[in-house]
Scaffold this motif. Structure first.
Motif, mmCIF file in Angstrom:
data_model
loop_
_atom_site.group_PDB
_atom_site.id
_atom_site.type_symbol
_atom_site.label_atom_id
_atom_site.label_comp_id
_atom_site.label_asym_id
_atom_site.label_seq_id
_atom_site.Cartn_x
_atom_site.Cartn_y
_atom_site.Cartn_z
ATOM 1 N N LEU A 1 0.830 -1.193 0.000
ATOM 2 C CA LEU A 1 0.000 0.000 0.000
ATOM 3 C C LEU A 1 0.870 1.251 0.000
ATOM 4 N N TYR A 2 1.948 1.228 0.768
ATOM 5 C CA TYR A 2 2.836 2.392 0.810
ATOM 6 C C TYR A 2 3.559 2.593 -0.520
ATOM 7 N N MET A 3 3.842 1.510 -1.221
ATOM 8 C CA MET A 3 4.517 1.625 -2.514
ATOM 9 C C MET A 3 3.626 2.324 -3.543
ATOM 10 N N PHE A 4 2.327 2.038 -3.525
ATOM 11 C CA PHE A 4 1.415 2.717 -4.435
ATOM 12 C C PHE A 4 1.334 4.209 -4.116
ATOM 13 N N TRP A 5 1.323 4.529 -2.844
ATOM 14 C CA TRP A 5 1.299 5.921 -2.411
ATOM 15 C C TRP A 5 2.571 6.635 -2.851
ATOM 16 N N ALA A 6 3.714 6.009 -2.654
ATOM 17 C CA ALA A 6 4.987 6.600 -3.058
ATOM 18 C C ALA A 6 5.054 6.753 -4.582
ATOM 19 N N LEU A 7 4.574 5.764 -5.311
ATOM 20 C CA LEU A 7 4.565 5.842 -6.764
ATOM 21 C C LEU A 7 3.675 6.988 -7.241
ATOM 22 N N ALA A 8 2.537 7.169 -6.608
ATOM 23 C CA ALA A 8 1.634 8.258 -6.978
ATOM 24 C C ALA A 8 2.292 9.616 -6.765
ATOM 25 N N ILE A 9 3.041 9.755 -5.697
ATOM 26 C CA ILE A 9 3.725 11.024 -5.428
ATOM 27 C C ILE A 9 4.805 11.278 -6.475
ATOM 28 N N VAL A 10 5.602 10.270 -6.783
ATOM 29 C CA VAL A 10 6.678 10.434 -7.765
ATOM 30 C C VAL A 10 6.112 10.772 -9.142
ATOM 31 N N VAL A 11 5.081 10.070 -9.547
ATOM 32 C CA VAL A 11 4.477 10.326 -10.852
ATOM 33 C C VAL A 11 3.877 11.724 -10.903
ATOM 34 N N ASP A 12 3.185 12.122 -9.833
ATOM 35 C CA ASP A 12 2.542 13.430 -9.801
ATOM 36 C C ASP A 12 3.546 14.570 -9.771
ATOM 37 N N GLU A 13 4.654 14.387 -9.095
ATOM 38 C CA GLU A 13 5.636 15.465 -8.934
ATOM 39 C C GLU A 13 6.648 15.543 -10.068
ATOM 40 N N TYR A 14 6.994 14.423 -10.696
ATOM 41 C CA TYR A 14 8.081 14.412 -11.673
ATOM 42 C C TYR A 14 7.656 13.964 -13.075
ATOM 43 N N PHE A 15 6.932 12.871 -13.153
ATOM 44 C CA PHE A 15 6.633 12.273 -14.455
ATOM 45 C C PHE A 15 5.667 13.134 -15.263
ATOM 46 N N VAL A 16 4.549 13.519 -14.674
ATOM 47 C CA VAL A 16 3.543 14.304 -15.388
ATOM 48 C C VAL A 16 4.069 15.688 -15.772
ATOM 49 N N PRO A 17 4.745 16.427 -14.874
ATOM 50 C CA PRO A 17 5.288 17.717 -15.311
ATOM 51 C C PRO A 17 6.321 17.597 -16.444
ATOM 52 N N SER A 18 7.118 16.545 -16.431
ATOM 53 C CA SER A 18 8.090 16.379 -17.522
ATOM 54 C C SER A 18 7.375 16.062 -18.834
ATOM 55 N N LEU A 19 6.272 15.316 -18.781
ATOM 56 C CA LEU A 19 5.490 15.070 -19.997
ATOM 57 C C LEU A 19 4.849 16.347 -20.510
ATOM 58 N N ASP A 20 4.448 17.237 -19.601
ATOM 59 C CA ASP A 20 3.904 18.527 -20.016
ATOM 60 C C ASP A 20 4.939 19.347 -20.776
ATOM 61 N N VAL A 21 6.154 19.352 -20.295
ATOM 62 C CA VAL A 21 7.223 20.090 -20.976
ATOM 63 C C VAL A 21 7.509 19.484 -22.344
ATOM 64 N N ILE A 22 7.583 18.168 -22.410
ATOM 65 C CA ILE A 22 7.845 17.499 -23.689
ATOM 66 C C ILE A 22 6.723 17.781 -24.685
ATOM 67 N N SER A 23 5.472 17.695 -24.244
ATOM 68 C CA SER A 23 4.352 17.940 -25.164
ATOM 69 C C SER A 23 4.308 19.396 -25.610
ATOM 70 N N ASP A 24 4.693 20.324 -24.737
ATOM 71 C CA ASP A 24 4.755 21.729 -25.149
ATOM 72 C C ASP A 24 5.870 21.968 -26.153
ATOM 73 N N ASP A 25 7.024 21.356 -25.943
ATOM 74 C CA ASP A 25 8.144 21.511 -26.868
ATOM 75 C C ASP A 25 7.842 20.907 -28.240
ATOM 76 N N LEU A 26 7.154 19.779 -28.251
ATOM 77 C CA LEU A 26 6.813 19.119 -29.516
ATOM 78 C C LEU A 26 5.528 19.650 -30.128
ATOM 79 N N GLN A 27 4.849 20.543 -29.414
ATOM 80 C CA GLN A 27 3.597 21.160 -29.856
ATOM 81 C C GLN A 27 2.535 20.118 -30.203
ATOM 82 N N ILE A 28 2.345 19.179 -29.290
ATOM 83 C CA ILE A 28 1.272 18.201 -29.447
ATOM 84 C C ILE A 28 0.249 18.425 -28.349
#
Length: 95
Positions: A1-28
């Protein structure tokens, strides 16, 4: 249960914002980025694990079958789970 919580935090803080930057740079659009980049990022660890397992000497039992089987499971199970838990009927369009 703690691993899912930790994964959610990592994805929310790092993965999604980096995808936002990539999609803005590629204009998709955010929809295309979510369908492609998010899927690629989610499958990348499993892909590279299977790839390294397939090319190592001596050959391992995992490999191409693991990649294909996992992809089939991901497609069928994720779509089925989304359809099962949806609150309303989803109308699909071509665009």
């Amino acid at each position: 249960l703690y691993m899912f919580w930790a994964l959610a935090i990592v994805v929310d803080e790092y993965f999604v914002p980096s995808l936002d930057v990539i999609s803005d740079d590629l204009q998709i659009s955010k929809d295309v980025a979510g369908a492609t980049l998010m899927a690629a990022g989610g499958s990348a660890p499993e892909f590279f694990t299977s790839l390294f397992s397939a090319i190592q000497e001596p050959s391992s039992a995992t490999g191409f079958g693991t990649i294909v089987g996992s992809a089939v499971f991901n497609v069928l199970f994720v779509i089925a789970a989304c359809a099962y838990f949806s609150k309303e009927e989803l109308h699909l369009t071509w665009w």
